[in-house]
Design a protein around this motif. Structure first.
Motif, PDB file in Angstrom:
ATOM      1  N   THR A 184       0.854  -1.187   0.000  1.00 46.68           N
ATOM      2  CA  THR A 184       0.000   0.000   0.000  1.00 46.68           C
ATOM      3  C   THR A 184       0.887   1.233   0.000  1.00 46.68           C
ATOM      4  OG1 THR A 184      -1.768  -1.164   1.181  1.00 46.68           O
ATOM      5  CG2 THR A 184      -1.803   1.239   1.248  1.00 46.68           C
ATOM      6  N   LEU A 185       0.832   1.991  -1.089  1.00 42.48           N
ATOM      7  CA  LEU A 185       1.732   3.134  -1.273  1.00 42.48           C
ATOM      8  C   LEU A 185       1.158   4.394  -0.627  1.00 42.48           C
ATOM      9  CD1 LEU A 185       4.336   4.209  -2.635  1.00 42.48           C
ATOM     10  CD2 LEU A 185       2.929   4.746  -4.640  1.00 42.48           C
ATOM     11  N   TYR A 186       1.950   5.005   0.254  1.00 42.26           N
ATOM     12  CA  TYR A 186       1.572   6.266   0.884  1.00 42.26           C
ATOM     13  C   TYR A 186       2.148   7.421   0.077  1.00 42.26           C
ATOM     14  CZ  TYR A 186      -0.217   4.300   5.304  1.00 42.26           C
ATOM     15  OH  TYR A 186      -0.968   3.637   6.247  1.00 42.26           O
ATOM     16  N   MET A 187       1.359   8.502  -0.069  1.00 48.03           N
ATOM     17  CA  MET A 187       1.876   9.718  -0.684  1.00 48.03           C
ATOM     18  C   MET A 187       1.253  10.928   0.001  1.00 48.03           C
ATOM     19  SD  MET A 187       0.008   9.617  -4.454  1.00 48.03           S
ATOM     20  CE  MET A 187       0.844   8.127  -4.969  1.00 48.03           C
ATOM     21  N   PRO A 188       2.026  12.005   0.213  1.00 49.40           N
ATOM     22  CA  PRO A 188       1.511  13.197   0.894  1.00 49.40           C
ATOM     23  C   PRO A 188       0.378  13.848   0.104  1.00 49.40           C
ATOM     24  CG  PRO A 188       3.899  13.239   0.779  1.00 49.40           C
ATOM     25  CD  PRO A 188       3.447  12.130  -0.123  1.00 49.40           C
ATOM     26  N   ALA A 189      -0.607  14.375   0.817  1.00 48.32           N
ATOM     27  CA  ALA A 189      -1.769  14.986   0.167  1.00 48.32           C
ATOM     28  C   ALA A 189      -1.452  16.323  -0.475  1.00 48.32           C
ATOM     29  CB  ALA A 189      -2.894  15.162   1.183  1.00 48.32           C
TER      30      ALA A 189
END
Length: 387
Positions: free
Chosen positions: A39-44
């Motif tokens: 599950t890839l996290y990326m800043p909003a």
């Protein structure tokens, strides 16, 4: 969505005995939780958030968390929320876009209904929320706020609580906290997709940070907790939840103290010695070892903070031909008991003790596929990693 959808038909046929199946958010929690993979996290607050999401979806990412919490400076939260709402609205307007499962990691409970209200019809692209610092004390407020978000959005949104608090890490409160968490999550299990582990925050409570030479299982204060979380929340008797692996922090060259533990033989046998060098130079060999330890300790999938991690985690999630045949033999025995020799002649399959493992392996084989006989993780990695 489908894992390894970026491979050509000929590549899939060469690598897979049984190719991965398509799945949707309506596939059921048991299948969907296993299908999360990396599950890839990326800043909003990323300026090109829409392009980033669609690009990663095309590259094989099937689950994304857009983060409003630790990755965003306090003074940038309002801007990040506006950017997120604008991006999700644009994604919703593009009816032809193939999207991954999309989640938002919030800072506090009331942010969920507020965001859903601002999204309007674009809430259709949102699959749920990641709930940070989730405790028995804060969890009730989070779940009540999620009820409000459901009513505003007109759909059931899924939840992934993150275990990362002192209450669950400290020895004197751990058993009570885990017991209360289990009761709280069980009451709302229809929407709990997975329980995530926040290893970075847990390490921070003791001023620790693992090096690229070590896995989280070498950090005993955290690995002991992982064992207890799986013990209480990850049981295979129908009361448990999928527990996902924590983030691997490294994605480029770092100073190393110990020799890499990634063997050369598998890469030489599959004519990929250069691939091993690339993995070692990017500290990916540590990730490979940690994913293996995750699997051995009952964790499924993993939080990822860099795209290069996704293909590694997902390639290591493909079920081998041997595993699939063993699982099929156990499942095929039905209600019988006893022991049978593996078709590979190298182990014993005990029907009752291995039944839960066989069921989980069958689920995993559906979403990640079954590798052909003789195809190893080296072949899958070689086909998945960009050159």
């Amino acid at each position: 969505m489908r894992h390894f959808g970026y491979l050509s038909a000929s590549e899939q046929d060469e690598l897979f005995e049984r190719p991965p199946e398509h799945f949707t958010r309506d596939s059921g929690l048991d299948l969907l939780s296993v299908a999360l993979g990396a599950t890839l996290y990326m800043p909003a607050d990323r300026p090109a958030l829409v392009a980033d999401i669609t690009k990663q979806a095309a590259a094989g990412v099937t689950s994304v968390v857009v983060c409003l919490e630790d990755s965003i400076a306090d003074e940038q939260v309002e801007h990040a929320e506006e950017n997120l709402v604008r991006a999700f609205t644009e994604l919703h307007a593009d009816a032809g876009a193939e999207l991954p499962l999309l989640f938002v990691r919030v800072r506090e409970p009331r942010q969920m209904p507020a965001l859903v209200a601002r999204l309007g019809r674009a809430v259709r692209v949102l699959d749920g929320f990641v709930l940070p610092k989730f405790t028995a004390a804060s969890g009730t407020e989070y779940l009540h706020a999620l009820d409000d978000a459901d009513r505003l959005g007109g759909r059931r949104l899924l939840a992934m609580p993150v275990i990362e608090s002192g209450a669950v890490l400290y020895a004197e409160t751990r058993v009570d906290e885990l017991t209360r968490l289990r009761a709280l999550l069980h009451r709302d299990r229809r929407r709990i997709l997975a329980v995530r582990l926040g290893a970075t925050d847990l390490c921070a409570l003791y001023g620790l940070r693992r090096s690229p030479d070590l896995t989280i299982y070498d950090v005993k204060v955290v690995s002991n907790l992982i064992a207890d979380v799986v013990n209480v929340l990850g049981r295979a008797d129908g009361t448990g939840f999928t527990v996902t692996g924590p983030v691997w922090e490294y994605y480029s060259a770092a100073e190393r103290l110990f020799k890499p533990q990634l063997r050369t033989t598998p890469f030489d046998e599959h004519d990929e010695p250069e691939l091993r060098s690339r993995l070692v130079s990017r500290a990916i060999d540590g990730l490979i070892r940690e994913v293996g330890m995750d699997k051995a300790n009952g964790l499924h999938g993993k939080t990822a903070i860099h795209p290069s991690h996704v293909s590694v985690v997902n390639a290591l999630s493909v079920v081998s031909s041997e595993e699939y045949r063993d699982a099929s033999a156990v499942l095929g025995a039905g209600r019988a008991s006893g022991v049978m020799a593996s078709g590979h002649g190298n182990k014993m399959n005990e029907i009752r003790p291995h039944m839960a493992w066989a069921r989980l392996t069958a689920l995993q084989s559906r979403v990640f596929g079954v590798a052909r006989e003789g195809v190893s993780f080296v072949d899958l990695l070689a086909a998945s990693l960009p050159r």
